[in-house]
Design an enzyme around this catalytic site. Structure first.
Site, PDB file in Angstrom:
ATOM      1  N   HIS A  59       5.818 -10.605 -11.404  1.00 12.10           N
ATOM      2  CA  HIS A  59       6.681  -9.470 -11.093  1.00 12.10           C
ATOM      3  C   HIS A  59       7.155  -8.842 -12.395  1.00 12.10           C
ATOM      4  O   HIS A  59       6.914  -9.360 -13.495  1.00 12.10           O
ATOM      5  CB  HIS A  59       7.861  -9.899 -10.224  1.00 12.10           C
ATOM      6  CG  HIS A  59       7.521  -9.992  -8.759  1.00 12.10           C
ATOM      7  ND1 HIS A  59       7.171  -8.891  -8.007  1.00 12.10           N
ATOM      8  CD2 HIS A  59       7.460 -11.059  -7.920  1.00 12.10           C
ATOM      9  CE1 HIS A  59       6.918  -9.264  -6.769  1.00 12.10           C
ATOM     10  NE2 HIS A  59       7.086 -10.584  -6.686  1.00 12.10           N
ATOM     11  N   ARG A  62     -13.760  -6.576  -2.979  1.00 11.02           N
ATOM     12  CA  ARG A  62     -14.137  -7.498  -1.906  1.00 11.02           C
ATOM     13  C   ARG A  62     -14.104  -6.819  -0.542  1.00 11.02           C
ATOM     14  O   ARG A  62     -14.812  -7.245   0.376  1.00 11.02           O
ATOM     15  CB  ARG A  62     -13.198  -8.718  -1.913  1.00 11.02           C
ATOM     16  CG  ARG A  62     -13.439  -9.636  -3.107  1.00 11.02           C
ATOM     17  CD  ARG A  62     -12.757 -10.982  -2.933  1.00 11.02           C
ATOM     18  NE  ARG A  62     -11.300 -10.887  -2.946  1.00 11.02           N
ATOM     19  CZ  ARG A  62     -10.576 -10.912  -4.060  1.00 11.02           C
ATOM     20  NH1 ARG A  62     -11.160 -11.000  -5.243  1.00 11.02           N
ATOM     21  NH2 ARG A  62      -9.248 -10.847  -3.988  1.00 11.02           N
ATOM     22  N   ARG A 101      -1.563  -0.196   6.605  1.00  7.35           N
ATOM     23  CA  ARG A 101      -2.390  -1.105   7.396  1.00  7.35           C
ATOM     24  C   ARG A 101      -1.964  -1.034   8.859  1.00  7.35           C
ATOM     25  O   ARG A 101      -0.767  -1.021   9.165  1.00  7.35           O
ATOM     26  CB  ARG A 101      -2.232  -2.529   6.862  1.00  7.35           C
ATOM     27  CG  ARG A 101      -2.980  -3.604   7.637  1.00  7.35           C
ATOM     28  CD  ARG A 101      -2.834  -4.953   6.948  1.00  7.35           C
ATOM     29  NE  ARG A 101      -1.427  -5.280   6.727  1.00  7.35           N
ATOM     30  CZ  ARG A 101      -0.631  -5.835   7.647  1.00  7.35           C
ATOM     31  NH1 ARG A 101      -1.097  -6.076   8.868  1.00  7.35           N
ATOM     32  NH2 ARG A 101       0.624  -6.117   7.351  1.00  7.35           N
ATOM     33  N   ASP A 124       8.282  -2.026 -13.567  1.00  9.01           N
ATOM     34  CA  ASP A 124       7.846  -1.362 -12.338  1.00  9.01           C
ATOM     35  C   ASP A 124       7.804   0.154 -12.473  1.00  9.01           C
ATOM     36  O   ASP A 124       6.846   0.795 -12.035  1.00  9.01           O
ATOM     37  CB  ASP A 124       8.782  -1.723 -11.184  1.00  9.01           C
ATOM     38  CG  ASP A 124       8.450  -3.069 -10.551  1.00  9.01           C
ATOM     39  OD1 ASP A 124       7.365  -3.600 -10.817  1.00  9.01           O
ATOM     40  OD2 ASP A 124       9.291  -3.588  -9.791  1.00  9.01           O
ATOM     41  N   LYS A 173     -10.556  -3.483   6.775  1.00  9.36           N
ATOM     42  CA  LYS A 173     -11.617  -4.473   6.981  1.00  9.36           C
ATOM     43  C   LYS A 173     -12.599  -4.024   8.063  1.00  9.36           C
ATOM     44  O   LYS A 173     -13.645  -4.643   8.249  1.00  9.36           O
ATOM     45  CB  LYS A 173     -10.997  -5.821   7.370  1.00  9.36           C
ATOM     46  CG  LYS A 173     -10.141  -6.438   6.269  1.00  9.36           C
ATOM     47  CD  LYS A 173      -9.565  -7.779   6.690  1.00  9.36           C
ATOM     48  CE  LYS A 173      -8.711  -8.371   5.570  1.00  9.36           C
ATOM     49  NZ  LYS A 173      -8.129  -9.688   5.970  1.00  9.36           N
ATOM     50  N   ASP A 200      -7.448   0.135   9.363  1.00 10.32           N
ATOM     51  CA  ASP A 200      -7.781  -1.269   9.144  1.00 10.32           C
ATOM     52  C   ASP A 200      -8.939  -1.298   8.156  1.00 10.32           C
ATOM     53  O   ASP A 200     -10.101  -1.109   8.530  1.00 10.32           O
ATOM     54  CB  ASP A 200      -8.184  -1.932  10.463  1.00 10.32           C
ATOM     55  CG  ASP A 200      -8.651  -3.371  10.276  1.00 10.32           C
ATOM     56  OD1 ASP A 200      -8.560  -3.886   9.134  1.00 10.32           O
ATOM     57  OD2 ASP A 200      -9.120  -3.972  11.260  1.00 10.32           O
ATOM     58  N   ASN A 254       8.230 -10.804 -15.457  1.00 11.79           N
ATOM     59  CA  ASN A 254       7.169 -11.515 -16.174  1.00 11.79           C
ATOM     60  C   ASN A 254       6.386 -10.582 -17.076  1.00 11.79           C
ATOM     61  O   ASN A 254       6.035 -10.941 -18.209  1.00 11.79           O
ATOM     62  CB  ASN A 254       6.219 -12.182 -15.179  1.00 11.79           C
ATOM     63  CG  ASN A 254       6.933 -13.000 -14.118  1.00 11.79           C
ATOM     64  OD1 ASN A 254       6.770 -12.734 -12.940  1.00 11.79           O
ATOM     65  ND2 ASN A 254       7.744 -13.965 -14.527  1.00 11.79           N
ATOM     66  N   TYR A 255       6.118  -9.373 -16.580  1.00 16.71           N
ATOM     67  CA  TYR A 255       5.303  -8.434 -17.350  1.00 16.71           C
ATOM     68  C   TYR A 255       6.034  -7.966 -18.608  1.00 16.71           C
ATOM     69  O   TYR A 255       5.428  -7.846 -19.677  1.00 16.71           O
ATOM     70  CB  TYR A 255       4.913  -7.232 -16.479  1.00 16.71           C
ATOM     71  CG  TYR A 255       4.353  -7.611 -15.130  1.00 16.71           C
ATOM     72  CD1 TYR A 255       3.468  -8.678 -14.993  1.00 16.71           C
ATOM     73  CD2 TYR A 255       4.722  -6.927 -13.972  1.00 16.71           C
ATOM     74  CE1 TYR A 255       2.969  -9.051 -13.750  1.00 16.71           C
ATOM     75  CE2 TYR A 255       4.220  -7.291 -12.731  1.00 16.71           C
ATOM     76  CZ  TYR A 255       3.352  -8.345 -12.623  1.00 16.71           C
ATOM     77  OH  TYR A 255       2.865  -8.712 -11.403  1.00 16.71           O
ATOM     78  N   ARG A 290      -4.247  -6.725  -6.385  1.00 15.63           N
ATOM     79  CA  ARG A 290      -4.722  -7.529  -7.510  1.00 15.63           C
ATOM     80  C   ARG A 290      -6.166  -7.133  -7.845  1.00 15.63           C
ATOM     81  O   ARG A 290      -6.916  -6.676  -6.983  1.00 15.63           O
ATOM     82  CB  ARG A 290      -4.689  -9.015  -7.165  1.00 15.63           C
ATOM     83  CG  ARG A 290      -3.305  -9.622  -7.125  1.00 15.63           C
ATOM     84  CD  ARG A 290      -3.385 -11.123  -7.277  1.00 15.63           C
ATOM     85  NE  ARG A 290      -2.278 -11.801  -6.630  1.00 15.63           N
ATOM     86  CZ  ARG A 290      -2.042 -13.098  -6.710  1.00 15.63           C
ATOM     87  NH1 ARG A 290      -2.880 -13.869  -7.399  1.00 15.63           N
ATOM     88  NH2 ARG A 290      -1.014 -13.654  -6.101  1.00 15.63           N
ATOM     89  N   GLY A 341      -2.733  -0.566  -5.577  1.00 14.45           N
ATOM     90  CA  GLY A 341      -1.952  -1.516  -6.348  1.00 14.45           C
ATOM     91  C   GLY A 341      -2.224  -2.959  -6.007  1.00 14.45           C
ATOM     92  O   GLY A 341      -1.334  -3.808  -6.136  1.00 14.45           O
TER      93      GLY A 341
END
Length: 382
Positions: free
Chosen positions: A132, A97, A39, A162, A68, A66, A135-136, A91, A89
């Site tokens: 993270h 979007r 970015r 990971d 966007k 950029d 949790n997975y 969400r 990677g």
């Protein structure tokens, strides 16, 4: 010598952390041209940061966009038209979007393989939750089995989710889909989830459980530290060694070298009820010598022995130096590419040197200097 096995592949990597970059590193290590899209203003390519020390970013070309900005999006789509694959990677729903979802990308290049790396996957009731590695691997069952008997699960670094169940599974999925695209002309989406990948890593343990030779608890089984002959032990100097003498002949060799062949206390190797008692005995024995002294006695034998090395020590171990398991690039000691091939070379790691490759990358897809200047004036590229 032939070319690296993935020579000729071009992969676009939308910048992320952890498993996505790991997959990009693996593909680059084996010859793919990987172009990382950062970015604008992220600082990842500026002189004020040190991406040249990030091993996961080695052997890439990097540009800043950029996403966007419609002009930047068109640059990305032009890159996609000349690419074989793309890694992202975010969400689920984020690139949609932005107006850069799979439908848009496949309209630009129907053969494109889109690797989507997430924790929970693209679907399911938890897909949009933050999380993270820990949790997975918790909901896949992988975490439950890691730890000592009667104690809480142990955090096993971020290797299961990971990297083993994440980035490596994504790299495999990308290559499988690229093979399909080459044969059929059809691109597709690779939905790589760390929950799925870490569950896959438990396949053998699930087999053991279902045939009745594995208890669904930690620290009481053959391969989870329950067995005295498959464990680590502290040495006299406060270091550690590992023992993995499962097969009877290897266990017998271990007992022979430890002077325990005629000790009836160790004769019942597979009697799980006696494992704790036998472990206590081995604990006392291993504390009588330093790790180096155990190396002298056990190294080179069939006792299934190895010293437990720190991250600092591992690159200098004789076996690792002979095989070139570690290498140095840009002054950074790091794991070398793996696996190795009998004919094809891998790519010697090159550390990112705080530079952008924007002009070179865009020139490769047909942009002239005037067009590149206009894009820079518009803020579409860095």
């Amino acid at each position: 010598m032939s070319r690296p096995p993935l020579s000729g592949l071009r992969i676009i990597e939308l910048a992320g952390i952890g498993p996505g970059p790991f997959a990009g590193m693996m593909l680059a290590d084996h010859g793919a041209e990987v172009i990382r899209i950062e970015r604008i203003g992220s600082g990842k390519a500026g002189p004020e940061v040190a991406p040249d020390k990030d091993i996961l970013l080695r052997s890439r070309k990097t540009i800043e966009l950029d996403l966007k900005n419609p002009a930047s999006q068109e640059v990305l789509l032009d890159l996609v038209r000349k690419a074989d694959g793309l890694i992202e990677g975010f969400r689920p729903g984020v690139i949609e979007r932005l107006g850069l979802g799979p439908d848009v990308l496949h309209a630009a290049n129907p053969r494109l393989v889109i690797g989507r790396m997430t924790g929970w996957g693209q679907t399911g009731p938890m897909a949009h939750m933050a999380g993270h590695d820990l949790n997975y691997i918790a909901i896949s069952g992988a975490l439950h089995g890691v730890g000592r008997k009667g104690e809480k699960p142990v955090v096993p670094l971020n290797l299961f989710g990971d990297f083993g169940g994440g980035g490596m599974v994504l790299a495999f999925g990308m290559l499988a889909a690229l093979h399909h695209a080459k044969a059929t002309g059809e691109g597709q989406v690779v939905d790589a989830a760390m929950t799925d990948g870490s569950a896959l890593l438990t396949a053998m343990i699930q087999t053991f459980r279902q045939i009745g030779i594995w208890q669904d608890d930690r620290g009481v089984n053959l391969l989870d530290g329950g067995a005295h002959f498959y464990d680590t032990y502290e040495t006299k100097d406060g270091k550690f060694v590992s023992i993995g003498a499962i097969e009877p002949q290897f266990y017998a060799r271990l007992l022979d070298l430890l002077g325990l062949t005629d000790d009836p206390a160790y004769a019942r190797q597979m009697e799980a009820g006696d494992w704790d008692q036998m472990r206590d005995g081995l604990t006392r024995i291993f504390r009588t010598r330093t790790r180096d002294e155990w190396d002298e006695l056990l190294m080179g034998s069939d006792a299934c022995y190895a010293p437990v090395l720190s991250l600092t020590e591992a690159p200098d171990h004789p076996h690792n130096t002979v095989r070139g398991t570690f290498t140095t690039a840009g002054g950074i000691v790091q794991p070398g590419p793996a696996p190795r091939y009998s004919r094809s070379p891998t790519v010697p790691p090159e550390m990112f040197q705080n530079r952008l490759d924007t002009d070179d990358v865009l020139a490769e897809i047909g942009y002239d200097t005037d067009r590149i200047r206009r894009l820079r004036d518009e803020g579409a590229i860095s």
